[in-house]
Design an enzyme around this catalytic site. Sequence first.
Site, PDB file in Angstrom:
ATOM      1  N   GLU A 143       0.861  -1.186   0.000  1.00 54.77           N
ATOM      2  CA  GLU A 143       0.000   0.000   0.000  1.00 54.77           C
ATOM      3  C   GLU A 143       0.896   1.235   0.000  1.00 54.77           C
ATOM      4  O   GLU A 143       1.654   1.464   0.936  1.00 54.77           O
ATOM      5  CB  GLU A 143      -0.909   0.013   1.223  1.00 54.77           C
ATOM      6  CG  GLU A 143      -1.935   1.136   1.198  1.00 54.77           C
ATOM      7  CD  GLU A 143      -2.886   1.101   2.376  1.00 54.77           C
ATOM      8  OE1 GLU A 143      -3.703   2.026   2.484  1.00 54.77           O
ATOM      9  OE2 GLU A 143      -2.812   0.155   3.187  1.00 54.77           O
ATOM     10  N   LEU A 144       0.811   2.018  -1.048  1.00 61.52           N
ATOM     11  CA  LEU A 144       1.743   3.115  -1.282  1.00 61.52           C
ATOM     12  C   LEU A 144       1.765   4.110  -0.124  1.00 61.52           C
ATOM     13  O   LEU A 144       0.718   4.631   0.292  1.00 61.52           O
ATOM     14  CB  LEU A 144       1.360   3.845  -2.579  1.00 61.52           C
ATOM     15  CG  LEU A 144       2.282   4.975  -3.026  1.00 61.52           C
ATOM     16  CD1 LEU A 144       3.684   4.452  -3.305  1.00 61.52           C
ATOM     17  CD2 LEU A 144       1.710   5.675  -4.259  1.00 61.52           C
ATOM     18  N   ASP A 145       2.980   4.375   0.391  1.00 63.06           N
ATOM     19  CA  ASP A 145       3.221   5.371   1.434  1.00 63.06           C
ATOM     20  C   ASP A 145       2.375   5.134   2.683  1.00 63.06           C
ATOM     21  O   ASP A 145       2.006   6.078   3.390  1.00 63.06           O
ATOM     22  CB  ASP A 145       2.953   6.789   0.904  1.00 63.06           C
ATOM     23  CG  ASP A 145       3.945   7.201  -0.165  1.00 63.06           C
ATOM     24  OD1 ASP A 145       5.094   6.728  -0.127  1.00 63.06           O
ATOM     25  OD2 ASP A 145       3.574   7.994  -1.055  1.00 63.06           O
ATOM     26  N   ALA A 146       2.055   3.883   2.964  1.00 62.03           N
ATOM     27  CA  ALA A 146       1.195   3.574   4.112  1.00 62.03           C
ATOM     28  C   ALA A 146       1.805   2.527   5.031  1.00 62.03           C
ATOM     29  O   ALA A 146       1.106   1.956   5.861  1.00 62.03           O
ATOM     30  CB  ALA A 146      -0.177   3.113   3.633  1.00 62.03           C
TER      31      ALA A 146
END
Length: 291
Positions: free
Chosen positions: A234-237
């Site tokens: 999950e991008l940038d999470a």
Amino acid sequence: MPSNERRYVIKLGCPDRTGIVAKIAGFLTEAGGWIVEADYHSDPDTNWFFTRQEVRADSLPYGVVELRKRFALVARELSGQSDWSIVDTGAKRRVVILVSKEGHCLYDLLGRVHSSELDIDIRAVIGNHTDLASITRAHGIPFHHVPFPVADPEGKVAAFAQLRQLVDANSPDAIVLARFMQVLPTELCADWAGRALNIHHSFLPSFVGARPYHQAHKRGVKLIGATCHYVTAELDAGPIVEQDVIRVDHDDSVADMVRKGRDIEKVVLARGLRWHLESRILVHGNKTVVF
């Protein structure tokens, strides 16, 4: 820690219960282990217990391989769900850095290594552009160029395969995305889980997409910052390792904000990398405990 004092760093997370500290302390005492640093945290929300302990290597009658073998029995007795590791500070930690065009984070890390502030072995720098090749090689570090073609899905798959091969060949303890402007595929996120660190500005999720500093400037934000986190699908999470902020005001131009943002990114990434390599971070779910 004195540079000449070798230690073994023990990290453990497991379901909370009575007797965990006594069990670990008893195991180390029986072996003659000299504990020089110990941290504990009990999380009431998850009922999970975390600990990090440093033991003088010269106080034990055996090496780290045997220590791991014996401690595995202790961890198994505490819980079959326990997550643990043991790191030998006598072994220099290996790092691979991924970059694109922006060099501020790379420059900072190279400077810290050159000044012996970070005692690590940067095995390679890999870039999807060649802008940072010269500065990398000037520090005696191999630079590898892996171009990522635009609008060519098959070419991008091949590029990530080459990237994986170059990274994995160095068996790094940390993979640092130092403003690497490519999104790692899911399988790489899984294979490098707990080792890949990313840095980005703190405007997410408020200001997404292109020109975030311009968006923030128009809104008149008063605080800007940076987040260092582990990379997940999950991008940038991913689990957050470190964050910090710096104040801006109405006099600051977009260029001023970008400069201040880069300053804070460098500091936050360096802290996060240091804590990771010192084995100070325990991950549970999408949260971290940093000792």
